[in-house]
Scaffold this motif. Structure first.
Motif, PDB file in Angstrom:
ATOM      1  N   ALA A   1      -4.419  -5.438  -3.335  1.00  0.00           N
ATOM      2  CA  ALA A   1      -4.450  -4.008  -2.981  1.00  0.00           C
ATOM      3  C   ALA A   1      -4.322  -3.113  -4.116  1.00  0.00           C
ATOM      4  O   ALA A   1      -4.674  -1.941  -4.191  1.00  0.00           O
ATOM      5  CB  ALA A   1      -3.259  -3.852  -2.037  1.00  0.00           C
TER       6      ALA A   1
ATOM      7  N   GLU B   1       0.962   4.117  -2.970  1.00  0.00           N
ATOM      8  CA  GLU B   1       0.686   5.311  -2.524  1.00  0.00           C
ATOM      9  C   GLU B   1       2.003   6.404  -3.102  1.00  0.00           C
ATOM     10  O   GLU B   1       1.364   7.342  -3.668  1.00  0.00           O
ATOM     11  CB  GLU B   1       0.261   5.450  -1.186  1.00  0.00           C
ATOM     12  CG  GLU B   1       0.184   6.988  -0.599  1.00  0.00           C
ATOM     13  CD  GLU B   1      -0.003   7.154   0.895  1.00  0.00           C
ATOM     14  OE1 GLU B   1      -0.013   8.389   1.249  1.00  0.00           O
ATOM     15  OE2 GLU B   1       0.012   6.071   1.578  1.00  0.00           O
TER      16      GLU B   1
ATOM     17  N   GLU C   1       0.666  -1.204  -0.087  1.00  0.00           N
ATOM     18  CA  GLU C   1       0.015  -0.084   0.216  1.00  0.00           C
ATOM     19  C   GLU C   1       0.950   1.466  -0.042  1.00  0.00           C
ATOM     20  O   GLU C   1       0.492   2.310  -0.684  1.00  0.00           O
ATOM     21  CB  GLU C   1      -1.027  -0.050   1.188  1.00  0.00           C
ATOM     22  CG  GLU C   1      -2.006  -1.194   1.101  1.00  0.00           C
ATOM     23  CD  GLU C   1      -2.851  -1.229   2.439  1.00  0.00           C
ATOM     24  OE1 GLU C   1      -2.412  -0.684   3.425  1.00  0.00           O
ATOM     25  OE2 GLU C   1      -3.894  -2.004   2.524  1.00  0.00           O
TER      26      GLU C   1
END
Length: 317
Positions: free
Chosen positions: A290, A113, A109
């Motif tokens: 994800a 990002e 994640e």
């Protein structure tokens, strides 16, 4: 290792504590003050500020009270982690695997990002097009009050259940027949707006009137819906605009993530072994979860139910 709901929350708190403790390591102790000591282990102001940052805006305007609550939470978590380490749970294979899984998820994640560029905001024509294509979610949005019955095939076949429900006009008639045949069923009352119904079901629900009975069937049983009341509650395009924009932006981010992982897979060296060697098809590999599943947003994208029946179609409707 299987955890119940309570245990999953506790494990999440454990992982949070470990993460915060890692962030407040020796490199930071010289820069932060100590807020508390728990059996000799320091809880730093740096850790406390991180928790407060995660709580906003839930922390509210009373910062002193929020700080106190956050500190007490960290202290409780620290005590729990110390107890777990004393029992050497960190050496349990199942727990080690769970921690490693959480570590991989956090790293993935974080990578997404920091690596994905912010997608272009949806344009006005894109928003208008989505609004126009989904009147059942917006212009014709409704709140449905309905009774839902699920019956599994067993003593009666799916075709027998479907034939019977197709020949009745009220739910109580079908229930009486199920009781007579000794068929187990579950009957509940539901109140759901359009966006919380599966898309495959919603288009057909739009055709029903108060008092109508419909059903859908699958290989293992039937689901019967009886409409009790319909409340018209439409959304204008202006009202729906921020919801649609957020959904379309997530869709663009998802597409960007898929493209990024496809490019990474193309340059990666992947070797399949054992039972996976002969049937493996690398070109069909999918990105990590994800990367492909942004947070659900409703409306405009309704979540799927857990029954599994919806995908089979609303034959009775």
């Amino acid at each position: 290792m299987r955890f119940g709901t309570v245990y999953r929350h506790l494990v999440s708190a454990l992982i949070l504590s470990l993460t915060l403790a890692a962030c407040g390591g020796s490199a930071e102790k010289g820069k932060t003050q100590v807020a508390a000591r728990v059996n000799g282990e320091e809880v730093t102001v740096h850790q406390l500020n991180q928790v407060l940052g995660m709580m906003k805006p839930a922390a509210g305007t009373n910062s002193a009270e929020a700080s106190k609550n956050a500190l007490e939470s960290i202290i409780s978590q620290t005590i729990g982690v110390q107890a777990a380490l004393k029992m050497k749970l960190d050496r349990d294979p199942a727990i080690m695997q769970a921690i490693e899984t959480a570590r991989r998820r956090v790293l993935l994640e974080a990578y997404l990002e920091r690596s994905l560029k912010k997608s272009d905001a949806p344009t006005a024509p894109e928003v208008h097009e989505y609004f126009s294509q989904h009147p059942e979610l917006f212009a014709n949005r409704r709140i449905y009050l309905f009774n839902q019955l699920t019956a599994k095939a067993g003593k009666e076949s799916v075709s027998s259940l479907g034939s019977k429900v197709a020949g009745v006009n009220r739910m109580n008639e079908f229930v009486a027949w199920l009781k007579e045949k000794g068929v187990d069923y579950n009957l509940v009352s539901e109140v759901k707006p359009s966006e919380q119904l599966p898309m495959g079901m919603l288009a057909h629900m739009q055709k029903l009137k108060t008092g109508d009975l419909g059903y859908l069937s699958a290989a293992d049983g039937v689901v019967v819906m009886e409409v009790v009341q319909i409340i018209e509650q439409p959304l204008t395009e202006l009202q729906a605009q921020p919801l649609i924009e957020r959904y379309l932006a997530n869709q663009k981010q998802m597409a960007a993530a898929q493209k990024m992982f496809q490019e990474m897979r193309a340059s990666a060296s992947v070797e399949y072994l054992g039972e996976f060697k002969s049937d493996a098809k690398p070109e069909q590999a999918v990105p990590p979860q994800a990367a492909t599943q942004p947070p659900p947003i409703t409306p405009p994208q309704p979540p799927k139910t857990d029954t599994g029946y919806i995908e089979k179609g609303l034959k009775g409707l």
